[in-house]
Write a protein that holds these residues in place. Structure first.
Motif, PDB file in Angstrom:
ATOM      1  N   PRO A  59      -4.642  -0.102  10.999  1.00 45.72           N
ATOM      2  CA  PRO A  59      -5.202  -0.061  12.359  1.00 45.72           C
ATOM      3  C   PRO A  59      -4.308   0.695  13.344  1.00 45.72           C
ATOM      4  CG  PRO A  59      -5.370  -2.280  11.451  1.00 45.72           C
ATOM      5  CD  PRO A  59      -4.524  -1.482  10.495  1.00 45.72           C
ATOM      6  N   ARG A  60      -2.997   0.745  13.079  1.00 46.16           N
ATOM      7  CA  ARG A  60      -2.084   1.466  13.968  1.00 46.16           C
ATOM      8  C   ARG A  60      -2.044   2.964  13.671  1.00 46.16           C
ATOM      9  NH1 ARG A  60       3.226  -2.487  13.251  1.00 46.16           N
ATOM     10  NH2 ARG A  60       2.093  -4.481  13.216  1.00 46.16           N
ATOM     11  N   GLY A  61      -2.766   3.389  12.648  1.00 42.14           N
ATOM     12  CA  GLY A  61      -2.780   4.800  12.303  1.00 42.14           C
ATOM     13  C   GLY A  61      -1.551   5.273  11.567  1.00 42.14           C
ATOM     14  N   GLU A  62      -0.867   4.363  10.852  1.00 48.01           N
ATOM     15  CA  GLU A  62       0.394   4.724  10.198  1.00 48.01           C
ATOM     16  C   GLU A  62       0.241   5.051   8.720  1.00 48.01           C
ATOM     17  OE1 GLU A  62       3.514   1.962  10.921  1.00 48.01           O
ATOM     18  OE2 GLU A  62       3.227   1.946  13.089  1.00 48.01           O
ATOM     19  N   GLY A  63      -0.956   4.881   8.146  1.00 47.69           N
ATOM     20  CA  GLY A  63      -1.090   5.200   6.733  1.00 47.69           C
ATOM     21  C   GLY A  63      -2.352   4.597   6.144  1.00 47.69           C
ATOM     22  N   TYR A  64      -2.419   4.614   4.813  1.00 49.33           N
ATOM     23  CA  TYR A  64      -3.617   4.105   4.147  1.00 49.33           C
ATOM     24  C   TYR A  64      -3.281   3.658   2.726  1.00 49.33           C
ATOM     25  CZ  TYR A  64      -3.897   8.611   1.652  1.00 49.33           C
ATOM     26  OH  TYR A  64      -3.633   9.703   0.874  1.00 49.33           O
ATOM     27  N   VAL A  65      -4.183   2.855   2.180  1.00 48.36           N
ATOM     28  CA  VAL A  65      -4.210   2.546   0.756  1.00 48.36           C
ATOM     29  C   VAL A  65      -5.530   3.096   0.226  1.00 48.36           C
ATOM     30  CG1 VAL A  65      -4.330   0.727  -0.991  1.00 48.36           C
ATOM     31  CG2 VAL A  65      -2.790   0.477   0.965  1.00 48.36           C
ATOM     32  N   ALA A  66      -5.465   3.896  -0.840  1.00 46.68           N
ATOM     33  CA  ALA A  66      -6.674   4.434  -1.472  1.00 46.68           C
ATOM     34  C   ALA A  66      -7.057   3.537  -2.635  1.00 46.68           C
ATOM     35  CB  ALA A  66      -6.428   5.854  -1.959  1.00 46.68           C
ATOM     36  N   TYR A  67      -8.358   3.286  -2.783  1.00 43.62           N
ATOM     37  CA  TYR A  67      -8.774   2.399  -3.866  1.00 43.62           C
ATOM     38  C   TYR A  67     -10.147   2.808  -4.380  1.00 43.62           C
ATOM     39  CZ  TYR A  67     -11.823   0.013  -0.490  1.00 43.62           C
ATOM     40  OH  TYR A  67     -12.807  -0.275   0.425  1.00 43.62           O
ATOM     41  N   ARG A  68     -10.412   2.430  -5.612  1.00 44.27           N
ATOM     42  CA  ARG A  68     -11.737   2.546  -6.209  1.00 44.27           C
ATOM     43  C   ARG A  68     -12.276   1.133  -6.401  1.00 44.27           C
ATOM     44  NH1 ARG A  68     -12.678   7.290  -9.331  1.00 44.27           N
ATOM     45  NH2 ARG A  68     -14.539   6.225 -10.111  1.00 44.27           N
ATOM     46  N   ARG A  69     -13.567   0.956  -6.188  1.00 44.09           N
ATOM     47  CA  ARG A  69     -14.176  -0.369  -6.268  1.00 44.09           C
ATOM     48  C   ARG A  69     -15.164  -0.401  -7.434  1.00 44.09           C
ATOM     49  NH1 ARG A  69     -16.710  -3.727  -1.190  1.00 44.09           N
ATOM     50  NH2 ARG A  69     -17.718  -5.390  -2.371  1.00 44.09           N
ATOM     51  N   HIS A  70     -14.867  -1.252  -8.429  1.00 50.49           N
ATOM     52  CA  HIS A  70     -15.732  -1.391  -9.596  1.00 50.49           C
ATOM     53  C   HIS A  70     -15.702  -2.838 -10.084  1.00 50.49           C
ATOM     54  CE1 HIS A  70     -16.185   2.943  -9.972  1.00 50.49           C
ATOM     55  NE2 HIS A  70     -14.864   3.080  -9.921  1.00 50.49           N
ATOM     56  N   LEU A  71     -16.872  -3.372 -10.408  1.00 53.98           N
ATOM     57  CA  LEU A  71     -17.005  -4.688 -11.045  1.00 53.98           C
ATOM     58  C   LEU A  71     -16.312  -5.796 -10.259  1.00 53.98           C
ATOM     59  CD1 LEU A  71     -16.366  -3.632 -14.778  1.00 53.98           C
ATOM     60  CD2 LEU A  71     -18.538  -3.741 -13.535  1.00 53.98           C
ATOM     61  N   GLY A  72     -16.331  -5.691  -8.943  1.00 57.83           N
ATOM     62  CA  GLY A  72     -15.693  -6.710  -8.127  1.00 57.83           C
ATOM     63  C   GLY A  72     -14.178  -6.600  -8.070  1.00 57.83           C
ATOM     64  N   VAL A  73     -13.640  -5.467  -8.502  1.00 53.42           N
ATOM     65  CA  VAL A  73     -12.190  -5.226  -8.490  1.00 53.42           C
ATOM     66  C   VAL A  73     -11.896  -4.038  -7.573  1.00 53.42           C
ATOM     67  CG1 VAL A  73     -10.162  -4.616  -9.876  1.00 53.42           C
ATOM     68  CG2 VAL A  73     -11.922  -6.122 -10.829  1.00 53.42           C
ATOM     69  N   ALA A  74     -10.884  -4.174  -6.749  1.00 55.39           N
ATOM     70  CA  ALA A  74     -10.404  -3.060  -5.927  1.00 55.39           C
ATOM     71  C   ALA A  74      -9.137  -2.518  -6.580  1.00 55.39           C
ATOM     72  CB  ALA A  74     -10.117  -3.518  -4.498  1.00 55.39           C
ATOM     73  N   LEU A  75      -9.234  -1.309  -7.147  1.00 52.83           N
ATOM     74  CA  LEU A  75      -8.109  -0.667  -7.823  1.00 52.83           C
ATOM     75  C   LEU A  75      -7.415   0.274  -6.857  1.00 52.83           C
ATOM     76  CD1 LEU A  75      -9.732   0.280 -11.251  1.00 52.83           C
ATOM     77  CD2 LEU A  75      -7.910  -1.401 -10.905  1.00 52.83           C
TER      78      LEU A  75
ATOM     79  N   PRO B 203       1.221   3.171  -1.636  1.00 54.18           N
ATOM     80  CA  PRO B 203       0.640   3.361  -0.296  1.00 54.18           C
ATOM     81  C   PRO B 203       1.193   4.623   0.360  1.00 54.18           C
ATOM     82  CG  PRO B 203       1.373   1.088  -0.603  1.00 54.18           C
ATOM     83  CD  PRO B 203       1.903   1.869  -1.773  1.00 54.18           C
ATOM     84  N   ILE B 204       0.371   5.261   1.167  1.00 54.09           N
ATOM     85  CA  ILE B 204       0.751   6.502   1.852  1.00 54.09           C
ATOM     86  C   ILE B 204       0.940   6.202   3.333  1.00 54.09           C
ATOM     87  CG2 ILE B 204       0.072   8.860   2.408  1.00 54.09           C
ATOM     88  CD1 ILE B 204       0.545   8.314  -0.570  1.00 54.09           C
ATOM     89  N   GLY B 205       2.032   6.672   3.899  1.00 59.43           N
ATOM     90  CA  GLY B 205       2.238   6.499   5.332  1.00 59.43           C
ATOM     91  C   GLY B 205       3.686   6.276   5.687  1.00 59.43           C
ATOM     92  N   THR B 206       3.896   5.714   6.859  1.00 63.20           N
ATOM     93  CA  THR B 206       5.243   5.464   7.347  1.00 63.20           C
ATOM     94  C   THR B 206       5.906   4.364   6.534  1.00 63.20           C
ATOM     95  OG1 THR B 206       4.518   3.785   8.924  1.00 63.20           O
ATOM     96  CG2 THR B 206       4.494   6.083   9.677  1.00 63.20           C
ATOM     97  N   ALA B 207       7.226   4.243   6.695  1.00 66.05           N
ATOM     98  CA  ALA B 207       7.964   3.197   5.968  1.00 66.05           C
ATOM     99  C   ALA B 207       7.470   1.805   6.361  1.00 66.05           C
ATOM    100  CB  ALA B 207       9.463   3.331   6.245  1.00 66.05           C
ATOM    101  N   GLY B 208       7.169   1.618   7.637  1.00 64.32           N
ATOM    102  CA  GLY B 208       6.665   0.323   8.082  1.00 64.32           C
ATOM    103  C   GLY B 208       5.333  -0.024   7.451  1.00 64.32           C
ATOM    104  N   TRP B 209       4.423   0.970   7.375  1.00 62.19           N
ATOM    105  CA  TRP B 209       3.127   0.716   6.741  1.00 62.19           C
ATOM    106  C   TRP B 209       3.282   0.440   5.255  1.00 62.19           C
ATOM    107  CZ3 TRP B 209      -1.462  -0.978   6.489  1.00 62.19           C
ATOM    108  CH2 TRP B 209      -2.332  -0.592   5.472  1.00 62.19           C
ATOM    109  N   ARG B 210       4.174   1.180   4.586  1.00 56.60           N
ATOM    110  CA  ARG B 210       4.353   0.954   3.150  1.00 56.60           C
ATOM    111  C   ARG B 210       4.840  -0.460   2.876  1.00 56.60           C
ATOM    112  NH1 ARG B 210       6.518   6.258   3.438  1.00 56.60           N
ATOM    113  NH2 ARG B 210       8.654   5.467   3.248  1.00 56.60           N
ATOM    114  N   ASP B 211       5.617  -1.025   3.808  1.00 59.87           N
ATOM    115  CA  ASP B 211       6.045  -2.425   3.654  1.00 59.87           C
ATOM    116  C   ASP B 211       4.891  -3.398   3.894  1.00 59.87           C
ATOM    117  OD1 ASP B 211       8.611  -1.602   3.104  1.00 59.87           O
ATOM    118  OD2 ASP B 211       9.320  -1.822   5.169  1.00 59.87           O
TER     119      ASP B 211
END
Length: 566
Positions: A243-259, A264-272
């Motif tokens: 929400p702060r615009g510091e990064g993202y997690v990319a995922y694929r959604r299949h069979l009720g699982v988020a892969l 994680p991509i972004g600032t050090a704070g977001w990666r934490d």
């Protein structure tokens, strides 16, 4: 107690001692009010309906038909029998208390009041319209209609397994009670549970998947990423953005699982913060969280359990020289290319001549037919991915411009927009072409990238590979056995052995999971992710300015010098 001890205790923060009451004021106030009314009226000692005042406060079809509407608000303050106070207080505290932490005090109070009054009104209407005569003058008290409705609604916020168990328990209790007991309260409870489930379907978490790849590319260019990070910009991937615009997690959604794919991509704070944010997101969406192909430090930070699912094979370019015995195969390939008149070109395939693109597609299709495997996805690209103008393609061409093989290279971004390296994706050659073409193309690509200032090349992840040591634990050993069984089909070991010709350093990649019970579903989701991949054609891939082609003229290789011209 000494004066100092008393002062210290008095200085303890009040919020810690009364945190529950402060977070759930409506729940606590409701419980206290029910107890106070029970004590004040004597209902805790004898049944409320045994007294005239109790029947005057009770709700029911007859009372509502008589115009005693106030009973909708007085009846919930009592319990019908003294022993009923325990289940009444427990159901109210658990269901309403949980809702108050998720929805807030005002919305919880309105939800309970609306469902309590609504369930009594609907149940009374049904009884008056089509119910047995014995229930038309029945009376009841208690807040359980609203409590059960709130509980049913809040199951929408639970993860998959708890949600199913809770809903089955609520519906089973309501139906069995109605069939076995058949009191007014049981009709109210069935109506309340049904209404609560309907409300839950409306107020439960419903997030539209975010698929803005432009934003992901901007984060990569600003903050950098790892060797597989470019794959997070491919079609079919969804994003959980900070929400702060510091990064993202990319995922694929299949069979009720988020892969989640890669680190994680972004600032050090977001990666934490990202692992906890992703876990919360998955809980809200009723998904099983798993991180696929993450580095070992990230796997440790995520916690839980993990399996090694491969190794990233890396070449450090600044000191790379093809000298010494270990590079004999690579030198042989380069020298043979010089003798056979094979030249190297590094191009943007989208800008290449149509006859070259057609040959690349034909070679790829022929390779897939020979392998008897479908075009896989997830962490394996195809020719359509290679058409992205930001991807580089290495070509081996003869004097007639026949393509003898090609590689595609994905960018590895550092911070502030620079490209620190490249990741090998496609490796394809025709059956009758220049035999050591892949070794030749990798070597020439590395030299070209080195001259451009890149620091590292990844020969891509080697799936199910472990360079040294015995597998740890029965699960890891089982994964190793699976790799041996699948070797004739997919060639995991032969691929790893091929990459070993380049003496790469290896970094482990891991799959995280919460419990053994999640693993079968996660494994099936990984399989689906590889087999079901959206096509990139017409997928709206943003066009970037093309890089100029790099041509390597292969001359006399005895002194191992390479002439590079842009």
């Amino acid at each position: 107690m000494s004066a100092n001890e008393a002062a210290d205790r008095a200085s303890y923060p009040a919020p810690r001692r009364f945190a529950a009451a402060r977070r759930r004021p409506f729940t606590v106030s409701g419980l206290l009010l029910i107890l106070a009314v029970g004590i004040g009226t004597g209902a805790l000692a004898s049944g409320a309906l045994d007294h005239g005042w109790g029947r005057a406060l009770a709700y029911g079809p007859g009372a509502l038909q008589a115009g005693d509407w106030w009973t909708l608000f007085t009846g919930p303050l009592l319990a019908i029998e003294p022993w009923c106070y325990l289940p009444v207080l427990l159901s109210f505290g658990l269901c309403v208390g949980y809702a108050e932490t998720r929805l807030g005090t005002l919305r919880t109070a309105l939800l309970w009041l609306g469902t309590q009054v609504g369930s009594v009104l609907v149940a009374s209407g049904l009884i008056l319209a089509a119910g047995p005569a014995s229930l038309r003058q029945a009376m009841d008290v208690g807040p359980s209609g609203g409590a059960l409705a709130v509980g049913a609604a809040m199951t929408a916020f639970l993860s998959t397994a708890p949600r199913r168990i809770a809903r089955a328990g609520l519906v089973g209790y309501a139906v069995v009670s109605l069939l076995v007991v058949g009191h007014l309260a049981d009709v109210v409870h069935l109506v309340a549970v049904a209404g609560g489930l309907l409300i839950g379907s409306l107020i439960g978490p419903r997030r539209r998947p975010v698929v803005n790849r432009d934003r992901a590319v901007a984060h990569l260019q600003r903050d950098g990423g790892g060797s597989i990070s470019w794959m997070t910009t491919w079609p079919g991937v969804r994003y959980l953005y900070d929400p702060r615009g510091e990064g993202y997690v990319a995922y694929r959604r299949h069979l009720g699982v988020a892969l989640a794919l890669g680190d994680p991509i972004g600032t050090a704070g977001w990666r934490d913060r990202a692992p906890a944010a992703f876990a919360t997101f998955c809980a809200d969406e009723h998904l099983i969280p798993s991180h696929f192909a993450v580095s070992e430090p990230v796997a440790r930070a995520i916690g839980g359990r993990s399996l090694q699912v491969g190794e990233d094979t890396l070449l450090d370019l600044p000191e790379l020289e093809f000298r010494g015995k270990r590079w004999q195969d690579v030198r042989t390939a380069r020298n043979r290319a010089a003798r056979d008149g094979i030249r190297f070109e590094l191009v943007v395939l989208a800008d290449a001549a149509p006859h070259v693109v057609a040959q690349v597609r034909s070679i790829s299709d022929g390779w897939l037919r020979r392998q008897r495997t479908p075009e896989l996805g997830f962490t394996l690209g195809g020719v359509d991915h290679a058409m992205d103008p930001r991807v580089r393609v290495a070509l081996a061409l003869d004097a007639d411009d026949r393509v003898h093989g090609f590689l595609s290279w994905l960018p590895v971004h550092g911070s502030e927009g620079r490209i620190d390296g490249w990741t090998l994706d496609l490796m394809r050659r025709p059956e009758d072409g220049f035999r050591p073409v892949i070794e030749f193309l990798i070597a020439e690509s590395c030299l070209a990238f080195k001259d451009e200032g890149a620091r590292v090349v990844s020969l891509s992840a080697a799936p199910l590979a472990r360079s040294a040591g015995e597998p740890e634990g029965w699960l890891q050993r089982g994964l190793e056995r699976s790799a041996r069984v699948l070797e004739p089909l997919y060639g995991f070991a032969s691929l790893h052995a091929f990459k070993a010709k380049f003496s790469p350093r290896c970094e482990t990649l891991h799959l995280t999971y919460r419990s053994l019970a999640d693993l079968p579903r996660i494994g099936a989701a990984v399989l689906v992710a590889y087999l079901v991949t959206p096509k990139t054609r017409d997928a709206g891939v943003p066009v970037a300015r093309s890089l100029p082609p790099v041509t390597v003229t292969v001359a006399d290789r005895t002194d191992e010098r390479v002439e590079v011209a842009a």
